[in-house]
Design a protein around this motif. Structure first.
Motif, PDB file in Angstrom:
ATOM      1  N   THR A   1       9.565  -0.687  -8.255  1.00 44.52           N
ATOM      2  CA  THR A   1       9.116  -1.444  -7.085  1.00 44.52           C
ATOM      3  C   THR A   1       7.975  -2.358  -7.502  1.00 44.52           C
TER       4      THR A   1
ATOM      5  N   VAL B   1       5.287  -5.599  -6.077  1.00 51.70           N
ATOM      6  CA  VAL B   1       4.731  -6.267  -4.909  1.00 51.70           C
ATOM      7  C   VAL B   1       4.139  -7.597  -5.355  1.00 51.70           C
TER       8      VAL B   1
ATOM      9  N   ARG C   1       7.593  -6.451  -0.920  1.00 55.55           N
ATOM     10  CA  ARG C   1       8.053  -5.378  -1.814  1.00 55.55           C
ATOM     11  C   ARG C   1       9.464  -5.699  -2.303  1.00 55.55           C
TER      12      ARG C   1
ATOM     13  N   ASN D   1      12.472  -4.083  -4.698  1.00 57.83           N
ATOM     14  CA  ASN D   1      12.969  -2.897  -5.408  1.00 57.83           C
ATOM     15  C   ASN D   1      14.102  -3.311  -6.340  1.00 57.83           C
TER      16      ASN D   1
ATOM     17  N   ILE E   1      -2.761  -7.667  -2.184  1.00 56.02           N
ATOM     18  CA  ILE E   1      -1.351  -7.891  -1.893  1.00 56.02           C
ATOM     19  C   ILE E   1      -1.227  -9.096  -0.964  1.00 56.02           C
TER      20      ILE E   1
ATOM     21  N   VAL F   1       4.370  -1.192  -8.866  1.00 54.68           N
ATOM     22  CA  VAL F   1       3.596  -0.207  -8.101  1.00 54.68           C
ATOM     23  C   VAL F   1       4.276   1.156  -8.078  1.00 54.68           C
ATOM     24  N   GLU F   2       5.535   1.188  -8.487  1.00 54.09           N
ATOM     25  CA  GLU F   2       6.249   2.469  -8.541  1.00 54.09           C
ATOM     26  C   GLU F   2       7.368   2.343  -9.563  1.00 54.09           C
TER      27      GLU F   2
END
Length: 161
Positions: A132, A134, A110, A112, A143, A81-82
């Protein structure tokens, strides 16, 4: 006939303050730069680094007893997601690199991750990155409220190594 395991409902994410894990231990994954990883000039194409990071993360999870195919089998996916990447130096065809990854933090669903890709011959840092993920219910496209227990337990155990 096998019953498919059921996932928890995805109506809301529950913040589990007791589940906060980090680790300083790096998982190491070696890659050799092959022609299909490069552009016409023999320089590694930027997308190859992202693919190597994914491979390293999947292998890290496998080393913890988390088989990605099993996650998919219970309806869980871990989409990115990032993502943030910094390119420091290029790798070239024929060189060998060490892709290092570690879980930086796990908060609820989440996760990281940090990465470093180094040239093994020169020990120079080529790429640093953060990703990141999820946990997502594949069937519902939402989610999840919680990580699957086996995954959560393995990541917590990994964080304490």
């Amino acid at each position: 006939m096998d019953k498919q395991q059921q996932l928890p409902p995805t109506t809301a994410i529950i913040e589990d303050h007791a589940l906060h894990a980090t680790t300083d231990k790096w998982f190491e994954y070696v890659v050799r730069v092959h022609p299909h990883h490069t552009d016409y000039g023999g320089i590694v194409w930027h997308g190859a680094y992202v693919a190597w990071m994914e491979e390293a993360r999947v292998e890290c999870l496998r080393s913890l007893g988390i088989n990605f195919a099993d996650l998919v089998g219970v309806g869980c996916d871990l989409p990115v997601v990032e993502m943030s990447l910094r390119y420091h130096r290029s790798l070239r065809m024929g060189e060998v690199a060490m892709v290092k990854t570690r879980m930086m933090e796990m908060k609820g669903v989440r996760i990281n991750w940090a990465y470093q890709i180094q040239n093994l011959d020169t020990n120079e840092l080529c790429v640093s990155a953060f990703v990141t993920l999820v946990a997502m219910d594949r069937d519902k496209g939402k989610i999840m409220r919680r990580l699957p227990p086996a995954m959560r337990d393995a990541l917590v155990k990994f964080s304490k190594q």
